[in-house]
Design an enzyme around this catalytic site. Structure first.
Site, short mmCIF file in Angstrom:
data_model
loop_
_atom_site.label_atom_id
_atom_site.label_comp_id
_atom_site.label_asym_id
_atom_site.label_seq_id
_atom_site.Cartn_x
_atom_site.Cartn_y
_atom_site.Cartn_z
N LYS A 1 75.75 38.98 6.71
CA LYS A 1 75.56 40.13 5.83
C LYS A 1 74.32 40.91 6.25
O LYS A 1 73.39 40.33 6.83
CB LYS A 1 75.32 39.64 4.39
CG LYS A 1 76.54 39.16 3.65
CD LYS A 1 76.17 38.75 2.23
CE LYS A 1 77.36 38.20 1.48
NZ LYS A 1 78.45 39.16 1.25
N ASP B 1 82.57 35.96 6.08
CA ASP B 1 81.99 36.37 4.80
C ASP B 1 83.05 36.38 3.69
O ASP B 1 82.73 36.50 2.52
CB ASP B 1 81.35 37.75 4.95
CG ASP B 1 80.36 38.06 3.83
OD1 ASP B 1 80.03 37.12 3.07
OD2 ASP B 1 79.94 39.22 3.72
N ASP C 1 75.92 33.65 -5.89
CA ASP C 1 77.31 33.44 -5.48
C ASP C 1 77.87 32.11 -5.99
O ASP C 1 79.02 31.77 -5.72
CB ASP C 1 77.42 33.54 -3.95
CG ASP C 1 78.75 34.14 -3.50
OD1 ASP C 1 79.40 34.81 -4.32
OD2 ASP C 1 79.14 33.92 -2.33
N ASP D 1 75.20 32.68 0.02
CA ASP D 1 76.20 33.29 0.90
C ASP D 1 75.52 34.27 1.86
O ASP D 1 75.25 35.41 1.52
CB ASP D 1 77.26 34.02 0.07
CG ASP D 1 78.35 34.65 0.93
OD1 ASP D 1 78.40 34.34 2.14
OD2 ASP D 1 79.14 35.45 0.39
N ARG E 1 87.40 32.74 -1.10
CA ARG E 1 88.84 32.49 -1.27
C ARG E 1 89.26 31.19 -0.58
O ARG E 1 90.22 30.55 -0.98
CB ARG E 1 89.64 33.70 -0.75
CG ARG E 1 89.49 33.99 0.71
CD ARG E 1 89.92 35.42 1.09
NE ARG E 1 88.94 36.41 0.65
CZ ARG E 1 89.11 37.71 0.78
NH1 ARG E 1 90.21 38.20 1.32
NH2 ARG E 1 88.16 38.54 0.37
N GLU F 1 84.53 33.95 2.39
CA GLU F 1 84.54 32.49 2.32
C GLU F 1 85.01 31.96 0.96
O GLU F 1 85.56 30.87 0.87
CB GLU F 1 83.16 31.94 2.65
CG GLU F 1 82.14 31.89 1.48
CD GLU F 1 81.77 33.25 0.91
OE1 GLU F 1 81.99 34.27 1.60
OE2 GLU F 1 81.27 33.31 -0.23
N LYS G 1 84.03 29.14 -8.18
CA LYS G 1 83.39 29.26 -6.86
C LYS G 1 81.90 29.00 -6.99
O LYS G 1 81.21 29.65 -7.77
CB LYS G 1 83.62 30.67 -6.30
CG LYS G 1 82.74 31.04 -5.09
CD LYS G 1 83.02 32.46 -4.57
CE LYS G 1 82.02 32.86 -3.48
NZ LYS G 1 82.24 34.23 -2.97
N1 BES Z 1 80.11 36.78 -2.46
C1 BES Z 1 80.66 37.90 -1.79
C2 BES Z 1 81.09 39.01 -2.75
C3 BES Z 1 79.99 39.78 -3.40
C4 BES Z 1 79.26 40.71 -2.70
C5 BES Z 1 79.75 39.62 -4.75
C6 BES Z 1 78.27 41.43 -3.34
C7 BES Z 1 78.78 40.35 -5.39
C8 BES Z 1 78.04 41.25 -4.69
C9 BES Z 1 81.90 37.47 -1.00
O1 BES Z 1 81.84 36.21 -0.44
C10 BES Z 1 82.04 38.44 0.12
O2 BES Z 1 81.16 38.51 0.92
N2 BES Z 1 83.13 39.19 0.13
C11 BES Z 1 83.35 40.15 1.14
C12 BES Z 1 84.80 40.07 1.51
C13 BES Z 1 85.18 40.90 2.70
C14 BES Z 1 84.53 40.35 3.95
C15 BES Z 1 86.67 40.90 2.81
C16 BES Z 1 83.02 41.52 0.56
O3 BES Z 1 83.29 41.77 -0.60
O4 BES Z 1 82.44 42.32 1.30
ZN ZN Z 2 80.64 34.82 -1.40
MN MN Z 3 80.89 36.19 1.44
#
Ligand code: BES
Ligand code: ZN
Ligand code: MN
Length: 493
Positions: free
Chosen positions: A269, A339, A280, A262, A343, A341, A257
């Site tokens: 966010k 968010d 990211d 992000d 996957r 994204e 990825k």
């Molecule tokens: N890149 C983030 C995950 C992340 C967040 C990694 C903080 C490291 C630190 C990912 O794209 C994301 O935002 N995931 C969301 C998924 C949720 C909306 C189901 C998350 O983990 O909050």
């Molecule tokens: Zn992300």
């Molecule tokens: Mn995200």
């Protein structure tokens, strides 16, 4: 860093600093023979003082009483708790001290009679030394002009030179991964990652293809298209091919990825620590580092790497919660949170790679879920897999390189949690429940039966406040996973 091996006796070695290790509650420095009555006494005293405590060091000036100008004693802690990581970490402490003192050259006596295999000791020392002086100063006007010291490893091991050479390639690849991952988002849009991939491909005889936004769309990579459409910085779909195995041998597929920033998109966010989302792209950077390392090591295998890269931005063109998109695998996905994204772009990377390259196994790397940090913290990555045999190989590699992983389960109940009422699947699971696993379950829809291990490196890809500090990774991106995967690939023939 320049490192070489020499088989002289430690007492005969002319060097600025002669370094030796010692264990807790013992009164000898391992491999350090007698030098001269006067210093031997001082050394004994120093050993007593630090008592072999892990990471403690003491420096003794020899006042011309021995061929080496100084002797450095470093504690390894308790002998029964010795791991390669202790050696890596303590070597980093030594190297940082030498560098801080502006010493140009030093020597380390390779400890024998430890429970650890000699090859592994040598590679851990090389990695600890080479990684500990890493700095990201690309954007600083004033760079430290303090040169890296040269290191000599004192050992009679016939393989030492070869192990040193390989370990330098591998740790340089970790530093390369850190360099790319540390780039700020304004300087590193998806296009830049494509350029970097092309550069390492040219240097190491790999094939590199980068799809444009138009090609991504026309090929049906609907996940990458949707996530990338909100940003002026167009998405790229990067493919690197390394072929040095038998023609008929199926390749191993790596997918990473690379969200260059992000924001969360329309599901924006919160502002706090949003800057960290420049990291990211770390999964993609890990894959780039692995490709650089294996091509320089000239491993006799075939490997294909796919790095879908986008910037996830809110705008009038951005994808929205409620959208239904079509992924490359033909399945429709309901977007419930923009968010989630990672996957979406990974699903496309996985199914495109599996369809076009028929790999024998697949690994993917992603800073995928905050839930991973809730579950495992910042020193252990989560893995999720569909294949016990493959997982056990990965766990073995993880133990060797001290990049810790912990397996989370996946089964049909989790698969049901990503089913949608209005589309085939949805990009959200069941609220907070099992967030790392439901993200993996979404990916599993793109994998089928190919042996697959998914790595969620959200906690381990960069240094966070709760990260246990190690001398060999001090700030910013860590390059987590590069050593582990290369170690695994070195055992695949
Ligand atoms: N890149 C983030 C995950 C992340 C967040 C990694 C903080 C490291 C630190 C990912 O794209 C994301 O935002 N995931 C969301 C998924 C949720 C909306 C189901 C998350 O983990 O909050
Ligand atoms: Zn992300
Ligand atoms: Mn995200």
């Amino acid at each position: 860093m320049r490192i070489r091996a020499e088989s002289v006796l430690s007492g005969k070695k002319k060097t600025d600093v002669l370094c030796a290790f010692c264990f807790e509650d013992t009164n000898v420095a391992i491999g350090l023979g007698k030098l001269n009555k006067k210093i031997d006494q001082t050394i004994s005293q120093s050993i007593k003082e630090i008592n072999g405590k892990k990471g403690k060091i003491s420096i003794i000036h020899s006042h011309k009483e021995s061929p080496s100008e100084r002797v450095l004693i470093a504690g390894l802690g308790k002998k029964n708790k010795l791991t390669t990581d202790v050696i890596r970490d303590v070597t980093g402490v030594i190297t940082k001290k030498i560098h801080e003192l502006k010493i140009k050259e030093f020597s380390i006596i390779i400890p024998n009679k430890t429970p650890i295999d000699n090859n592994q000791i040598i590679s851990s020392i090389v990695e600890g030394a080479n990684l500990s002086l890493y700095e990201f100063d690309l954007f600083k006007k004033e760079k430290s002009n303090n040169k890296e010291p040269d290191l000599t490893l004192l050992t009679s091991d016939k393989n030492a030179q070869k192990i040193i050479k390989d370990s330098i390639i591998i740790s340089d690849a970790v530093k390369f991964t850190r360099d790319v991952a540390n780039l700020p988002p304004n300087e590193c849009p998806p296009m830049k990652l494509g350029e970097i991939a092309k550069k390492i491909a040219n240097e190491n005889k790999m094939k590199c293809t980068v799809f444009s936004k138009k090609e991504i769309k026309s090929k049906g990579l609907g996940g990458v298209t949707a996530v990338g459409q909100g940003s002026k910085n167009e998405p790229k779909f990067i493919i690197l091919e390394y072929r040095n195995g038998k023609n008929e041998q199926k390749p191993i597929l790596l997918v990473g990825k690379a969200v260059t920033f992000d924001t969360g998109g329309i599901s924006l966010k919160p502002g706090e620590k949003m800057d960290e989302m420049k990291f990211d792209k770390c999964g993609g950077c890990t894959v780039l580092g692995v490709m650089k390392a294996i091509s320089e090591l000239k491993l006799p295998i075939n490997v294909v790497a796919i790095i879908p890269s986008v910037e996830n931005m809110p705008s009038g063109d951005a994808f929205r919660p409620g959208d239904i998109i079509k992924l490359f695998n033909g399945k429709t996905a309901e977007i419930l949170n923009t968010d989630a994204e990672g996957r979406l772009i990974l699903a496309d990377g996985l199914s495109y790679g599996i369809k076009h390259y028929q790999p024998s196994s697949v690994m993917d790397f992603a800073t995928l879920t905050g839930a991973c940090i809730v579950a495992l913290g910042t020193n252990v990555a989560a893995i999720v897999s569909n294949n016990i045999k493959f997982t056990s190989k990965i766990k073995a590699a993880s133990i060797k390189t001290s990049e810790e992983v912990w397996e989370l389960p996946i089964n049909d109940d989790y698969m049901d949690m990503v089913k949608s009422k209005v589309a085939d699947i949805k990009n959200l699971g069941m609220g907070r429940a099992a967030g790392t696993i439901t993200a993996a379950a979404f990916l599993a829809n793109s994998v089928g039966n190919v042996p697959w291990v998914h790595f969620d490196i959200a906690g381990t890809a960069w240094i966070q406040p709760s990260t246990k500090s190690k001398s060999y990774n001090s700030h910013g991106a860590t390059g987590f996973g590069v050593r582990l995967v290369v170690n695994h690939l070195m055992n695949q023939k």
